[in-house]
Write a protein that holds these residues in place. Structure first.
Motif, PDB file in Angstrom:
ATOM      1  N   VAL A  86       0.832  -1.207   0.000  1.00  0.00           N
ATOM      2  CA  VAL A  86       0.000   0.000   0.000  1.00  0.00           C
ATOM      3  C   VAL A  86       0.860   1.248   0.000  1.00  0.00           C
ATOM      4  CG1 VAL A  86      -1.696   1.296   1.327  1.00  0.00           C
ATOM      5  CG2 VAL A  86      -1.942  -1.170   1.082  1.00  0.00           C
ATOM      6  N   SER A  87       1.946   1.238   0.751  1.00  0.00           N
ATOM      7  CA  SER A  87       2.827   2.418   0.764  1.00  0.00           C
ATOM      8  C   SER A  87       3.432   2.658  -0.606  1.00  0.00           C
ATOM      9  CB  SER A  87       3.930   2.235   1.809  1.00  0.00           C
ATOM     10  OG  SER A  87       4.777   1.147   1.451  1.00  0.00           O
ATOM     11  N   GLY A  88       3.680   1.576  -1.363  1.00  0.00           N
ATOM     12  CA  GLY A  88       4.191   1.733  -2.722  1.00  0.00           C
ATOM     13  C   GLY A  88       3.189   2.415  -3.625  1.00  0.00           C
ATOM     14  N   TYR A  89       1.898   2.129  -3.432  1.00  0.00           N
ATOM     15  CA  TYR A  89       0.867   2.777  -4.238  1.00  0.00           C
ATOM     16  C   TYR A  89       0.691   4.222  -3.829  1.00  0.00           C
ATOM     17  CZ  TYR A  89      -0.643  -1.521  -6.497  1.00  0.00           C
ATOM     18  OH  TYR A  89      -0.687  -2.646  -7.263  1.00  0.00           O
ATOM     19  N   ARG A  90       0.878   4.497  -2.556  1.00  0.00           N
ATOM     20  CA  ARG A  90       0.658   5.866  -2.081  1.00  0.00           C
ATOM     21  C   ARG A  90       1.845   6.772  -2.358  1.00  0.00           C
ATOM     22  NH1 ARG A  90      -1.874   4.736   3.967  1.00  0.00           N
ATOM     23  NH2 ARG A  90      -3.935   4.015   3.299  1.00  0.00           N
ATOM     24  N   ARG A  91       3.019   6.193  -2.582  1.00  0.00           N
ATOM     25  CA  ARG A  91       4.231   6.991  -2.713  1.00  0.00           C
ATOM     26  C   ARG A  91       4.158   7.942  -3.905  1.00  0.00           C
ATOM     27  NH1 ARG A  91       9.400   6.157  -5.017  1.00  0.00           N
ATOM     28  NH2 ARG A  91       8.785   4.096  -5.803  1.00  0.00           N
ATOM     29  N   THR A  92       4.534   9.173  -3.649  1.00  0.00           N
ATOM     30  CA  THR A  92       4.570  10.174  -4.707  1.00  0.00           C
ATOM     31  C   THR A  92       5.831   9.974  -5.536  1.00  0.00           C
ATOM     32  OG1 THR A  92       3.453  11.725  -3.225  1.00  0.00           O
ATOM     33  CG2 THR A  92       4.477  12.639  -5.185  1.00  0.00           C
ATOM     34  N   ARG A  93       5.669   9.865  -6.850  1.00  0.00           N
ATOM     35  CA  ARG A  93       6.792   9.587  -7.735  1.00  0.00           C
ATOM     36  C   ARG A  93       7.137  10.829  -8.555  1.00  0.00           C
ATOM     37  NH1 ARG A  93       8.536   4.746  -8.517  1.00  0.00           N
ATOM     38  NH2 ARG A  93       9.203   5.270 -10.629  1.00  0.00           N
ATOM     39  N   LEU A  94       8.444  11.052  -8.726  1.00  0.00           N
ATOM     40  CA  LEU A  94       8.919  12.243  -9.434  1.00  0.00           C
ATOM     41  C   LEU A  94       8.510  12.255 -10.906  1.00  0.00           C
ATOM     42  CD1 LEU A  94      10.462  14.869  -9.247  1.00  0.00           C
ATOM     43  CD2 LEU A  94      12.580  13.600  -9.639  1.00  0.00           C
ATOM     44  N   PRO A  95       8.628  11.144 -11.663  1.00  0.00           N
ATOM     45  CA  PRO A  95       8.191  11.188 -13.067  1.00  0.00           C
ATOM     46  C   PRO A  95       6.719  11.558 -13.223  1.00  0.00           C
ATOM     47  CG  PRO A  95       9.549   9.249 -12.681  1.00  0.00           C
ATOM     48  CD  PRO A  95       9.276   9.854 -11.341  1.00  0.00           C
ATOM     49  N   ASP A  96       5.873  11.061 -12.313  1.00  0.00           N
ATOM     50  CA  ASP A  96       4.452  11.406 -12.372  1.00  0.00           C
ATOM     51  C   ASP A  96       4.241  12.891 -12.118  1.00  0.00           C
ATOM     52  OD1 ASP A  96       3.983   8.736 -12.802  1.00  0.00           O
ATOM     53  OD2 ASP A  96       3.510   8.306 -10.710  1.00  0.00           O
ATOM     54  N   GLU A  97       4.981  13.442 -11.166  1.00  0.00           N
ATOM     55  CA  GLU A  97       4.842  14.866 -10.855  1.00  0.00           C
ATOM     56  C   GLU A  97       5.370  15.738 -11.990  1.00  0.00           C
ATOM     57  OE1 GLU A  97       3.194  16.224  -8.410  1.00  0.00           O
ATOM     58  OE2 GLU A  97       2.672  14.217  -7.722  1.00  0.00           O
ATOM     59  N   LEU A  98       6.420  15.291 -12.684  1.00  0.00           N
ATOM     60  CA  LEU A  98       6.925  16.047 -13.832  1.00  0.00           C
ATOM     61  C   LEU A  98       5.887  16.105 -14.941  1.00  0.00           C
ATOM     62  CD1 LEU A  98      10.604  14.735 -13.989  1.00  0.00           C
ATOM     63  CD2 LEU A  98       9.893  17.090 -13.521  1.00  0.00           C
ATOM     64  N   ALA A  99       5.233  14.980 -15.198  1.00  0.00           N
ATOM     65  CA  ALA A  99       4.169  14.968 -16.208  1.00  0.00           C
ATOM     66  C   ALA A  99       3.003  15.843 -15.774  1.00  0.00           C
ATOM     67  CB  ALA A  99       3.706  13.532 -16.447  1.00  0.00           C
ATOM     68  N   GLY A 100       2.648  15.776 -14.493  1.00  0.00           N
ATOM     69  CA  GLY A 100       1.570  16.619 -13.991  1.00  0.00           C
ATOM     70  C   GLY A 100       1.908  18.090 -14.034  1.00  0.00           C
ATOM     71  N   ALA A 101       3.179  18.418 -13.789  1.00  0.00           N
ATOM     72  CA  ALA A 101       3.616  19.816 -13.853  1.00  0.00           C
ATOM     73  C   ALA A 101       3.467  20.370 -15.259  1.00  0.00           C
ATOM     74  CB  ALA A 101       5.060  19.939 -13.378  1.00  0.00           C
TER      75      ALA A 101
END
Length: 396
Positions: free
Chosen positions: A255-270
């Motif tokens: 579950v912590s792996g699913y909740r973890r904020t990932r940098l590539p995802d945030e770059l795409a979101g940015a």
């Protein structure tokens, strides 16, 4: 500044939605303003009616016909932006618009020949693609024939009529493509969410299936041993406790792996958030995170989210640059995130709650934060250990 998600929809709600009906009066006004400048070709008919060259009856009829023509044109084009008429209705109204252009040009003179421009635009914008090709050509031919009849000597408008008709066909195709891309993006997002749910279900099944089966088996075995062999039953119960604890650890890790904020995802979101806010963005692709501790990556992802949220909500910036770099320092290898914009940087009343919380989050990961105004904007730099040894050495 807050730690919530990137508000990509905040500015998007204020933009003109291509190919969609207006949601309120403001959007309707924006769409009308986009249409009105094209009414410049009505200058010649208006000048003709105010020149006094026609009788009172002809002038009055001309004003009524011009108002009808303009209203019909605006209705067709405006409705086509969101909730268009049915095919037969559009065809009938376009034919009526073309008839008015022919009649008015033949009866009132060559100064009315500019009305064919609006007929051509309407054909390209409202008719199906195959029909529009023929309709624009027929309208151009009708203009030439009417121009010969009324003694038109300036034929430069013929090219305008032809090109505007085909240009509107291209714009219509572009709008259609935009709508299809929007739908495809929503479908992809839904499929990704479904796939993520399926992956979570598979992982939980793999993690818990064996453990729960073993717990059930040992529970039944302990129940049978309890009357005659309490010592062996106690051993089975101890095994059950050990298996259940391990299963709990595995589930928490998953579950912590699913909740973890990932940098590539945030770059795409940015990238999406900045574009939606009308900010020219330079965002790198997926960085190399080999060997970077999960805690460091998560802290840097939060820093990026906080920085972009500030740019979108508070800075008023028009340009933003994001960089992710590996650097070697005296304390070891670090991963550096730099976010620079040309905005004001917010209220200027000291660091907000977001920056304070972000500093604490980075400190827990062994990182640091630098944020402040520069000559032409605001710059935020976050650094975190890029490997486990650096993280241990920094006291994280």
């Amino acid at each position: 500044m807050t730690d919530d998600g990137l508000p990509a929809e905040l500015r998007a709600e204020n933009a003109i939605r291509v190919g969609q009906p207006p949601r309120n009066r403001v959007e309707a006004a924006r769409k009308i303003v986009w249409i009105l400048p094209w009414l410049i070709f009505l200058g010649s008919p208006v000048k003709d009616l105010t020149s006094g060259h026609h009788s009172t009856a002809a002038t009055a009829a001309g004003w009524v016909a011009l108002a009808s023509f303009t209203g019909l044109y605006l209705t067709l084009v405006f409705r086509n932006m969101g909730r268009p008429f049915s095919g037969p209705t559009v065809g009938a109204l376009v034919a009526l618009l073309g008839s008015l252009a022919v009649v008015l040009s033949l009866t009132l003179g060559n100064q009315w020949i500019g009305l064919f421009v609006y007929v051509s635009v309407t054909c390209g914008a409202t008719l199906p693609q195959r029909v529009a090709y023929w309709a624009v050509g027929a309208n151009t031919l009708a203009m030439v024939l009417v121009g010969l009849r009324v003694g038109e000597d300036d034929w430069s408008l013929v090219l305008v009529v032809l090109l505007l008709g085909f240009a509107m066909m291209g714009v219509k195709q572009l709008v259609r493509t935009t709508i299809e891309l929007r739908k495809a993006r929503a479908t992809v997002a839904q499929l990704a969410a479904n796939e993520e749910r399926l992956r979570l279900a598979r992982d939980l099944h793999d993690l818990l299936g064996h453990s729960l089966s073993l717990i059930t088996l040992k529970s039944e075995l302990a129940g049978r041993m309890l009357p005659d062999h309490p010592d062996k039953a106690a051993a089975q119960v101890a095994d059950i406790e050990q298996v259940s604890r391990q299963a709990l650890v595995d589930v928490r890790a998953a579950v912590s792996g699913y909740r973890r904020t990932r940098l590539p995802d945030e770059l795409a979101g940015a990238q999406v958030a900045l574009k939606a806010a009308g900010v020219t963005a330079e965002v790198p692709g997926e960085p190399d995170l080999t060997g970077v501790p999960e805690e460091s990556e998560s802290a840097l992802a939060w820093a990026l989210r906080e920085a972009v949220t500030n740019v979108v909500r508070h800075s008023g910036a028009t340009r933003c640059t994001v960089e992710v770099l590996h650097r070697q320092t005296l304390d070891g290898a670090v991963l550096e995130l730099a976010v620079e914009d040309n905005g004001s940087g917010g209220s200027g009343k000291g660091p907000g709650n977001g920056l304070t919380g972000l500093t604490e989050r980075l400190a827990k990961a062994g990182g640091t934060l630098e944020a402040g105004r520069i000559k032409h904007g605001f710059r935020l730099v976050a650094r975190v250990p890029a490997d486990t040894r650096s993280a241990v050495g920094s006291g994280a």
